[in-house]
Design an enzyme around this catalytic site. Sequence first.
Site, PDB file in Angstrom:
ATOM      1  N   TYR A  19      68.777  14.433 -45.507  1.00  0.00           N
ATOM      2  CA  TYR A  19      67.615  13.963 -46.278  1.00  0.00           C
ATOM      3  C   TYR A  19      66.329  14.576 -45.716  1.00  0.00           C
ATOM      4  CZ  TYR A  19      64.414  10.491 -48.360  1.00  0.00           C
ATOM      5  OH  TYR A  19      63.411   9.868 -49.058  1.00  0.00           O
ATOM      6  N   SER A  25      58.692  12.641 -48.301  1.00  0.00           N
ATOM      7  CA  SER A  25      59.027  11.504 -47.429  1.00  0.00           C
ATOM      8  C   SER A  25      58.336  11.692 -46.088  1.00  0.00           C
ATOM      9  CB  SER A  25      60.547  11.490 -47.216  1.00  0.00           C
ATOM     10  OG  SER A  25      60.885  10.790 -46.043  1.00  0.00           O
TER      11      SER A  25
HETATM   12  N1  LIG Z   1      61.957   4.000 -50.901  1.00  0.00           N
HETATM   13  C1  LIG Z   1      61.327   4.676 -49.951  1.00  0.00           C
HETATM   14  O1  LIG Z   1      60.922   4.121 -48.928  1.00  0.00           O
HETATM   15  C2  LIG Z   1      61.083   6.132 -50.124  1.00  0.00           C
HETATM   16  C3  LIG Z   1      60.299   6.784 -49.171  1.00  0.00           C
HETATM   17  C4  LIG Z   1      60.059   8.135 -49.311  1.00  0.00           C
HETATM   18  C5  LIG Z   1      60.567   8.802 -50.392  1.00  0.00           C
HETATM   19  N2  LIG Z   1      61.330   8.158 -51.318  1.00  0.00           N
HETATM   20  C6  LIG Z   1      61.816   8.931 -52.463  1.00  0.00           C
HETATM   21  O2  LIG Z   1      61.504   8.263 -53.652  1.00  0.00           O
HETATM   22  C7  LIG Z   1      62.369   8.745 -54.681  1.00  0.00           C
HETATM   23  C8  LIG Z   1      62.900   7.564 -55.470  1.00  0.00           C
HETATM   24  O3  LIG Z   1      63.786   6.821 -54.641  1.00  0.00           O
HETATM   25  P1  LIG Z   1      63.728   5.234 -54.479  1.00  0.00           P
HETATM   26  O4  LIG Z   1      63.365   4.965 -53.074  1.00  0.00           O
HETATM   27  O5  LIG Z   1      62.951   4.645 -55.564  1.00  0.00           O
HETATM   28  O6  LIG Z   1      65.258   4.837 -54.562  1.00  0.00           O
HETATM   29  P2  LIG Z   1      66.218   4.459 -55.772  1.00  0.00           P
HETATM   30  O7  LIG Z   1      67.561   4.337 -55.170  1.00  0.00           O
HETATM   31  O8  LIG Z   1      65.660   3.318 -56.521  1.00  0.00           O
HETATM   32  O9  LIG Z   1      66.127   5.744 -56.695  1.00  0.00           O
HETATM   33  C9  LIG Z   1      66.806   6.952 -56.492  1.00  0.00           C
HETATM   34  C10 LIG Z   1      66.762   7.668 -57.812  1.00  0.00           C
HETATM   35  O10 LIG Z   1      67.387   8.941 -57.741  1.00  0.00           O
HETATM   36  C11 LIG Z   1      68.186   9.063 -58.886  1.00  0.00           C
HETATM   37  N3  LIG Z   1      69.223  10.047 -58.691  1.00  0.00           N
HETATM   38  C12 LIG Z   1      70.084  10.142 -57.675  1.00  0.00           C
HETATM   39  N4  LIG Z   1      70.916  11.165 -57.924  1.00  0.00           N
HETATM   40  C13 LIG Z   1      70.523  11.711 -59.125  1.00  0.00           C
HETATM   41  C14 LIG Z   1      70.965  12.764 -59.937  1.00  0.00           C
HETATM   42  N5  LIG Z   1      72.024  13.496 -59.580  1.00  0.00           N
HETATM   43  N6  LIG Z   1      70.318  13.035 -61.117  1.00  0.00           N
HETATM   44  C15 LIG Z   1      69.286  12.269 -61.502  1.00  0.00           C
HETATM   45  N7  LIG Z   1      68.828  11.245 -60.782  1.00  0.00           N
HETATM   46  C16 LIG Z   1      69.442  10.987 -59.610  1.00  0.00           C
HETATM   47  C17 LIG Z   1      68.761   7.666 -59.105  1.00  0.00           C
HETATM   48  O11 LIG Z   1      69.311   7.531 -60.404  1.00  0.00           O
HETATM   49  C18 LIG Z   1      67.490   6.887 -58.928  1.00  0.00           C
HETATM   50  O12 LIG Z   1      66.708   6.978 -60.103  1.00  0.00           O
HETATM   51  C19 LIG Z   1      63.438   9.565 -53.978  1.00  0.00           C
HETATM   52  O13 LIG Z   1      63.121  10.932 -54.088  1.00  0.00           O
HETATM   53  C20 LIG Z   1      63.309   9.132 -52.526  1.00  0.00           C
HETATM   54  O14 LIG Z   1      63.752  10.110 -51.638  1.00  0.00           O
HETATM   55  C21 LIG Z   1      61.602   6.844 -51.200  1.00  0.00           C
END
Ligand SMILES: NC(=O)c1ccc[n+]([C@@H]2O[C@H](COP(=O)([O-])OP(=O)(O)OC[C@H]3O[C@@H](n4cnc5c(N)ncnc54)[C@H](O)[C@@H]3O)[C@@H](O)[C@H]2O)c1
Length: 256
Positions: free
Chosen positions: A159, A146
């Site tokens: 986070y 991130s």
């Molecule tokens: N959306 C953004 O702007 C952004 C930016 C930087 C990083 N990220 C990262 O991208 C990744 C995906 O997140 P997203 O933004 O698509 O959000 P999202 O809410 O769509 O996805 C989060 C995911 O994590 C999974 N998860 C949570 N707890 C879990 C567990 N105990 N076991 C298995 N799976 C679990 C959820 O089921 C889901 O698939 C994450 O690592 C997040 O930190 C997102």
Amino acid sequence: MSKLFDLTGKVAVALGGNSTLGGSMAKGLAEHGAKVAIVGRNLDTAEEVVKEIKNAGGEAKAFKADVSDLSTVESVATEIEEWSGGWDILLNAPGMNSTTPYLELTTEEWDKIMDVNLKGIVFATQIFAKKMVEQQRGGSIINISSVSSTTPLSKVFTYSASKAAINSVTQYLAREFAPHNIRVNAIIPGFFPAEQNRKILSEDRVQSIMNHTPIKRFGDPEELQGATVYLASDKASGFVTGELLRVDGGFGSMTI
Ligand SMILES: NC(=O)c1ccc[n+]([C@@H]2O[C@H](COP(=O)([O-])OP(=O)(O)OC[C@H]3O[C@@H](n4cnc5c(N)ncnc54)[C@H](O)[C@@H]3O)[C@@H](O)[C@H]2O)c1
């Protein structure tokens, strides 16, 4: 298709492949020929991603596991091995967020987030990497970090700490696995509206994000597919390991 980005014959395991970003990245891998195991805590949402991949002519199967319960990850690795015989690419997408200020944070909440974002990723990777080492056919591990991992963002203390640790884990494991021809890299996404960050995207915060994003918009999850396929492909990025690749509209290049 350019051979540089051809993943035909490769198997990818996408942990959190049912997430907004992980799902798009998994679709990118499938579109370039990889057979993809979509692993989610929720089987229904994993099945939805599988359906989209199959409708586009790709190959995928949904599996259920919770990275904070490693016995489920052990079981799912066995199921995936029965389905595919092994894997070449591991995408680590699960992630949780929270806005609790530091002085109000409890050990329970810290553990809940770290159990997914750090411990879950470290030990799920251990389970899948053991097999990659045994297989002796190299491979690629891609973590999702991130923009908060380098200079922390306000309001997301735990986070930020978890993602800073993911950068260190990525670089450490790059060195650890290089002798096995397994590359380990991370993608640093900028801001992409998703379930886990919806609650922190207030109007003020969105304005502040836009002020710090030279490209002046949110990312589209499809814009992560190029970096994912690049890092997955030995032909495209065979000499790239320990890299933290930003896909952030320039956010990380800008202060004020
Ligand atoms: N959306 C953004 O702007 C952004 C930016 C930087 C990083 N990220 C990262 O991208 C990744 C995906 O997140 P997203 O933004 O698509 O959000 P999202 O809410 O769509 O996805 C989060 C995911 O994590 C999974 N998860 C949570 N707890 C879990 C567990 N105990 N076991 C298995 N799976 C679990 C959820 O089921 C889901 O698939 C994450 O690592 C997040 O930190 C997102």
